[in-house]
Scaffold this motif. Structure first.
Motif, PDB file in Angstrom:
ATOM      1  N   PRO A 156      11.733 -13.131  -1.557  1.00  0.00           N
ATOM      2  CA  PRO A 156      11.583 -14.525  -1.978  1.00  0.00           C
ATOM      3  C   PRO A 156      12.260 -14.845  -3.299  1.00  0.00           C
ATOM      4  O   PRO A 156      12.746 -13.966  -4.009  1.00  0.00           O
ATOM      5  N   LYS A 157      12.236 -16.121  -3.609  1.00  0.00           N
ATOM      6  CA  LYS A 157      12.680 -16.610  -4.920  1.00  0.00           C
ATOM      7  C   LYS A 157      11.476 -16.505  -5.839  1.00  0.00           C
ATOM      8  O   LYS A 157      10.613 -17.407  -5.866  1.00  0.00           O
ATOM      9  N   ALA A 158      11.379 -15.375  -6.546  1.00  0.00           N
ATOM     10  CA  ALA A 158      10.191 -15.167  -7.373  1.00  0.00           C
ATOM     11  C   ALA A 158      10.429 -13.979  -8.292  1.00  0.00           C
ATOM     12  O   ALA A 158      11.390 -13.219  -8.109  1.00  0.00           O
ATOM     13  N   ALA A 159       9.539 -13.812  -9.254  1.00  0.00           N
ATOM     14  CA  ALA A 159       9.545 -12.585 -10.052  1.00  0.00           C
ATOM     15  C   ALA A 159       9.171 -11.452  -9.108  1.00  0.00           C
ATOM     16  O   ALA A 159       8.293 -11.597  -8.251  1.00  0.00           O
ATOM     17  N   ALA A 160       9.840 -10.323  -9.258  1.00  0.00           N
ATOM     18  CA  ALA A 160       9.635  -9.237  -8.282  1.00  0.00           C
ATOM     19  C   ALA A 160       8.341  -8.473  -8.532  1.00  0.00           C
ATOM     20  O   ALA A 160       7.840  -7.757  -7.667  1.00  0.00           O
ATOM     21  N   GLY A 161       7.786  -8.598  -9.720  1.00  0.00           N
ATOM     22  CA  GLY A 161       6.495  -7.954  -9.997  1.00  0.00           C
ATOM     23  C   GLY A 161       6.620  -6.452 -10.184  1.00  0.00           C
ATOM     24  O   GLY A 161       7.709  -5.888 -10.175  1.00  0.00           O
ATOM     25  N   ALA A 162       5.462  -5.831 -10.306  1.00  0.00           N
ATOM     26  CA  ALA A 162       5.417  -4.381 -10.578  1.00  0.00           C
ATOM     27  C   ALA A 162       5.452  -3.609  -9.263  1.00  0.00           C
ATOM     28  O   ALA A 162       5.138  -4.150  -8.200  1.00  0.00           O
ATOM     29  N   ASP A 163       5.826  -2.351  -9.363  1.00  0.00           N
ATOM     30  CA  ASP A 163       5.830  -1.499  -8.172  1.00  0.00           C
ATOM     31  C   ASP A 163       4.400  -1.228  -7.715  1.00  0.00           C
ATOM     32  O   ASP A 163       3.489  -1.117  -8.525  1.00  0.00           O
ATOM     33  N   ILE A 164       4.231  -1.159  -6.396  1.00  0.00           N
ATOM     34  CA  ILE A 164       2.905  -0.924  -5.799  1.00  0.00           C
ATOM     35  C   ILE A 164       2.976   0.409  -5.058  1.00  0.00           C
ATOM     36  O   ILE A 164       3.622   0.515  -4.013  1.00  0.00           O
ATOM     37  N   PRO A 165       2.336   1.449  -5.592  1.00  0.00           N
ATOM     38  CA  PRO A 165       2.467   2.785  -4.976  1.00  0.00           C
ATOM     39  C   PRO A 165       1.757   2.875  -3.634  1.00  0.00           C
ATOM     40  O   PRO A 165       0.834   2.111  -3.353  1.00  0.00           O
ATOM     41  N   ALA A 166       2.238   3.783  -2.812  1.00  0.00           N
ATOM     42  CA  ALA A 166       1.609   4.009  -1.502  1.00  0.00           C
ATOM     43  C   ALA A 166       0.663   5.195  -1.601  1.00  0.00           C
ATOM     44  O   ALA A 166       0.856   6.085  -2.419  1.00  0.00           O
ATOM     45  N   VAL A 167      -0.375   5.171  -0.767  1.00  0.00           N
ATOM     46  CA  VAL A 167      -1.307   6.311  -0.661  1.00  0.00           C
ATOM     47  C   VAL A 167      -0.643   7.412   0.167  1.00  0.00           C
ATOM     48  O   VAL A 167      -0.677   8.579  -0.183  1.00  0.00           O
ATOM     49  N   ARG A 168      -0.037   6.979   1.265  1.00  0.00           N
ATOM     50  CA  ARG A 168       0.721   7.936   2.091  1.00  0.00           C
ATOM     51  C   ARG A 168       1.597   7.147   3.052  1.00  0.00           C
ATOM     52  O   ARG A 168       1.503   5.926   3.136  1.00  0.00           O
ATOM     53  N   ARG A 169       2.496   7.819   3.758  1.00  0.00           N
ATOM     54  CA  ARG A 169       3.382   7.154   4.714  1.00  0.00           C
ATOM     55  C   ARG A 169       3.005   7.603   6.108  1.00  0.00           C
ATOM     56  O   ARG A 169       2.751   8.786   6.350  1.00  0.00           O
ATOM     57  N   ILE A 170       2.972   6.641   7.021  1.00  0.00           N
ATOM     58  CA  ILE A 170       2.773   6.930   8.448  1.00  0.00           C
ATOM     59  C   ILE A 170       3.943   6.293   9.183  1.00  0.00           C
ATOM     60  O   ILE A 170       4.095   5.067   9.141  1.00  0.00           O
TER      61      ILE A 170
END
Ligand SMILES: Cc1ncc(C[n+]2csc(CCOP(=O)(O)OP(=O)(O)O)c2C)c(N)n1
Ligand SMILES: CC(=O)[C@@H](O)[C@H](O)COP(=O)(O)O
Ligand SMILES: [Mg+2]
Length: 578
Positions: free
Chosen positions: A429-443
Motif C-alpha cells: 500500500p501507500k503507507a509507512a511500511a512499519g516495523a518488521d513482524i517476526p514469525a513463530v515458524r514457517r509452514i
C-alpha cells in the motif's frame, strides 16, 4: 472583494473584460498555492492550466458544451470557475471535494476516472451520440502531452480523424508527465512547440485540423485559437504550450516533485513501502545483471530512481502506456532478461490481457510490483488498488505475494525475481511500511505469527493486515477467545499448507486489503469445500464497490479493517455460529 470571490459559475467568467483576466489568473494561482500547499494535491498541473481553463470557459458554454478532462488531476481551476472555490478547504478529504471531476459535485463535471488517455475516446462517443441526436452541443477534450503517450488516445484519434464531428482537442502541452514526456511523440511535440516541425505534423497527417502552437498562458491567444477551433465544425487539435507550476517558482523549478504536492501536514512519516522496494531493487540490480525495470511514466513515484541512477541502461520509461509496458516486458523476458514492471496496482487492470496472454501464456519470468495496492486514500475510487488481488489469481501460473513488513518485501521480491517459469507479482500500500513482524515458524510458504495452545479460530492476515490482526488477536485473548494468526506471504495460488492449516481450525477469517470478490478467503473456502472440511471460512475485506476518497486509515477503519473492527467481527461471527 476579489474577482475570484465574485465567480459563481462560467457566466461570471465570460462577463469579465479581457483586461481583468490576468488579475483573475493571479488570484487563482494564489488561491491554489495556499489551498494545495495546505491540503496536498496536484499543484503543478493546475498552476499550468489556469489561463487555458479560463479561456475554455469563456469560449465554450459548459455544461451545455461537454468538457472532458483527461486524467482529471488538472481540473482544480475548472472547479474554482464552476463555483466551488469555497469548498476547497475540503479538497481530497472524506466527504469533501474530490481531487478529480465528480458528477456528484457539479453538472460541469463528466469524467471521474483518473486513469489517463481516456478523454478522446469519451469525446468520440459523445460526439457520435450528439450527432445522432441532432444536437449542436460542442465537445471539448482537455488532454495532456503525457496522456497522449497512452495507446487509447491514438485509437480515439484514429477514429475522430475520419469524422466531421465538432470535437475540439485542447492539447495542454507542458512537455512532461512527471518527467519529460518520452519517445518519438515527446520529440515531435517539442519540434511543433518550437515551430521546427520539419517532419510535418502528426495530427494533420492523420487528417485532423491543427492550430498552434499557442501560448497557453496568453488569454487573448488562447481565446482566439479556441474561437477559431469552435467554428471549424470538425475535429481539431489546439496545441497549447504551457509550463507546469507556472507562477510558483518552487513548482516551476522542481516540476516532478510538485506534480503531486504532499500536504503541509506532511506524509504520515517513516519509511514507506516504496522506499523499501526502491532500495532492494537497486541491491538486486547489483546481484542480477539480467534484472531490468520498466515504468509507465512514474519512475520516481514507484521508487525506481535509485535503480535508474545505478543502472541507467536497464530502466525503461515507456510513457503512460501500461499495456505496452507489459508486452514489452514479455519481449525482454523472451530474450533472456528478468523484467520488473513497477506500476500502481490500479493501473495493472489496464494491462490484464497483456499479463494473461502476452506474459503468462508464454510462462515468462516477469515480475509485477504493484505499489498503492489496497485502499490508497485521497485519490479516490479510480486510484484505490482494489481489483488486482481479485483478477490476477485467475491468471494461470501467476504467483501473487503480499508482504507484511519491510523484511518480507525484501524476501518476497527476491523470491519473485528468482522464479523463471512464469509471472510473479507483489502488492503493497501507500503507507509507512512499519516495523518488521517476526514469525513463530514457517509452514509451507506461510509464516505463523501467533499460535495458541487451544485456538478457537485462525486469522489469515494478508500482507499489511498482519499488524491489525495481531493486535486483534491480543484483544480477543483478553475476551477468552484465543486465535492463531498466519501470514500466507504468497496469496495465489493457494498454498496447500495453508489449506491444511485452515482445515484444522473450526473458524477461519481471512483479513484482506482488497475487494472481497475473488479474494483469498473465497478461494480458500472453495478449496476447503472440495476437501469436505467442516471449517467455517469468512472473508473480511473491502466491499465490492467504488470507495470514495479519504485517508487510508479512515477508510480502512470505516470498513472495520483495523484491530477493533477485526475483533468485533470475530466475536460477532463466532456468536452467530455458537
Ligand atoms: C493509466 C495511468 N497511468 C498513470 C497515471 C499516473 N499519472 C497521473 S498524472 C500523470 C502525468 C500526466 O501527464 P500529462 O497528461 O502531460 O498531464 P500534466 O500533469 O502534465 O498536466 C501520470 C503518469 C494515470 N493517472 N493513469
Ligand atoms: C493523477 C495520478 O494518477 C497521480 O498523480 C497520482 O495522483 C499520484 O498519487 P501518489 O501521490 O500516490 O503518487
Ligand atoms: Mg504534461
Amino acid at each position: 472583494m476579489t474577482l475570484l470571490d465574485a465567480i459563481t459559475g462560467p457566466g461570471d467568467v465570460r462577463a469579465l473584460p479581457s483586461s481583468a483576466l490576468p488579475v483573475l489568473a493571479g488570484e487563482i494561482r494564489r488561491f491554489l498555492i495556499e489551498q494545495v500547499s495546505r491540503a496536498g494535491g496536484h499543484l503543478g498541473p493546475n498552476l499550468g492550466a489556469v489561463e487555458l481553463t479560463i479561456a475554455v470557459h469563456r469560449v465554450f458554454d459548459s455544461p451545455h458544451d461537454v468538457l472532458l478532462f483527461d486524467t482529471g488531476h488538472q481540473a482544480y481551476v475548472h472547479k474554482v470557475l464552476t463555483g466551488r472555490a469555497a469548498e476547497f478547504e475540503t479538497l481530497r478529504r472524506a466527504g469533501g471535494l474530490s481531487g478529480y471531476p465528480s458528477a456528484a459535485e457539479s453538472p460541469h463535471d463528466v469524467i471521474e476516472n483518473s486513469h489517463a488517455s481516456t478523454a478522446l475516446s469519451y469525446a468520440d462517443g459523445v460526439a457520435k451520440a450528439l450527432r445522432l441526436k441532432g444536437s449542436a452541443r460542442r465537445v471539448v477534450a482537455i488532454v495532456g502531452d503525457g496522456a497522449l503517450t497512452g495507446g487509447m488516445a491514438w485509437e480515439a484519434l484514429n477514429n475522430l480523424a475520419s469524422t466531421e464531428h465538432p470535437v475540439v482537442i485542447v492539447l495542454n502541452d507542458n512537455g512532461r508527465s512527471y518527467a519529460p514526456t518520452v519517445g518519438g511523440l515527446g520529440a515531435h511535440l517539442g519540434a511543433l512547440r518550437s515551430g521546427r516541425a520539419e517532419p510535418g505534423n502528426l495530427f494533420q497527417d492523420l487528417g485532423l485540423a491543427y492550430l498552434g502552437p499557442v501560448d497557453g498562458h496568453d488569454p487573448a491567444d488562447l481565446e482566439c485559437a479556441l474561437t477559431e477551433a469552435a467554428a471549424l465544425g470538425r475535429p481539431v487539435v489546439v496545441h497549447c504550450v504551457t509550463r507546469k507550476g507556472k507562477g510558483y517558482p518552487p513548482a516551476e523549478q522542481d516540476q516532478a516533485d510538485h506534480h503531486h504536492a504532499v500536504s503541509a501536514t506532511g506524509s504520515n512519516g517513516g519509511r514507506t513501502w516504496t522506499d523499501v522496494f526502491g532500495a532492494e531493487i537497486a541491491a538486486i540490480g547489483e546481484d542480477r545483471s539480467d534484472v531490468v525495470c520498466l515504468t509507465a511514466a512514474m519512475q520516481g513515484p514507484t521508487g525506481l530512481d535509485a535503480f535508474a541512477e545505478r543502472f541507467p541502461q536497464r530502466v525503461f520509461d515507456v510513457g503512460i502506456a501500461e499495456q505496452h509496458a507489459v508486452t514489452s516486458a514479455a519481449g525482454l523476458a523472451m530474450a533472456g532478461l528478468h523484467p520488473v514492471v513497477a506500476v500502481y496496482a490500479t493501473f495493472i487492470s489496464r494491462a490484464f490481457d497483456q499479463v494473461l496472454l502476452d506474459v503468462a501464456l508464454h510462462r515468462l519470468p516477469v515480475t509485477f510490483v504493484l505499489d498503492r495496492a489496497g485502499v490508497t486514500g485521497p485519490d479516490g475510487p479510480s486510484h484505490h488498488g482494489m481489483w488486482d488481488a481479485s483478477v490476477l489469481p485467475v491468471v494461470p501460473g501467476l504467483r501473487l505475494a503480499a508482504p507484511r513488513d519491510p523484511a518480507r518485501l525484501r524476501e518476497l521480491l527476491r523470491e519473485a525475481v528468482a522464479v523463471s517459469d512464469g509471472p510473479t507479482a507483489l502488492r503493497y500500500p501507500k503507507a509507512a511500511a512499519g516495523a518488521d513482524i517476526p514469525a513463530v515458524r514457517r509452514i509451507g510458504r506461510c509464516d505463523v505469527l501467533r499460535e495458541e495452545p487451544d485456538p478457537v479460530g485462525l486469522l489469515i492476515a494478508v500482507g499489511p493486515m498482519a499488524k491489525a490482526c495481531l493486535e486483534a488477536a491480543e484483544e480477543l485473548a483478553g475476551h477468552g477467545v484465543p486465535v492463531d494468526v498466519v501470514d500466507p506471504r504468497w496469496t495465489a495460488p493457494l498454498d496447500p499448507a495453508l489449506v491444511k492449516l485452515a482445515a484444522a481450525h473450526q473458524f477461519v477469517l481471512a483479513v484482506e486489503d482488497t475487494t472481497a470478490t475473488g479474494a483469498l478467503g473465497g478461494r480458500l473456502a472453495q478449496a476447503l469445500a472440495v476437501l469436505g472440511a467442516p471449517t467455517r471460512v469468512g472473508t473480511f475485506a473491502l466491499p465490492a464497490s467504488f470507495l470514495p476518497h479519504g485517508s487510508r486509515a479512515e477508510i480502512l477503519r470505516a470498513h472495520g479493517l483495523d484491530a477493533a473492527g477485526i475483533t468485533t467481527t470475530v466475536l460477532k461471527r463466532l456468536k452467530e455460529h455458537s
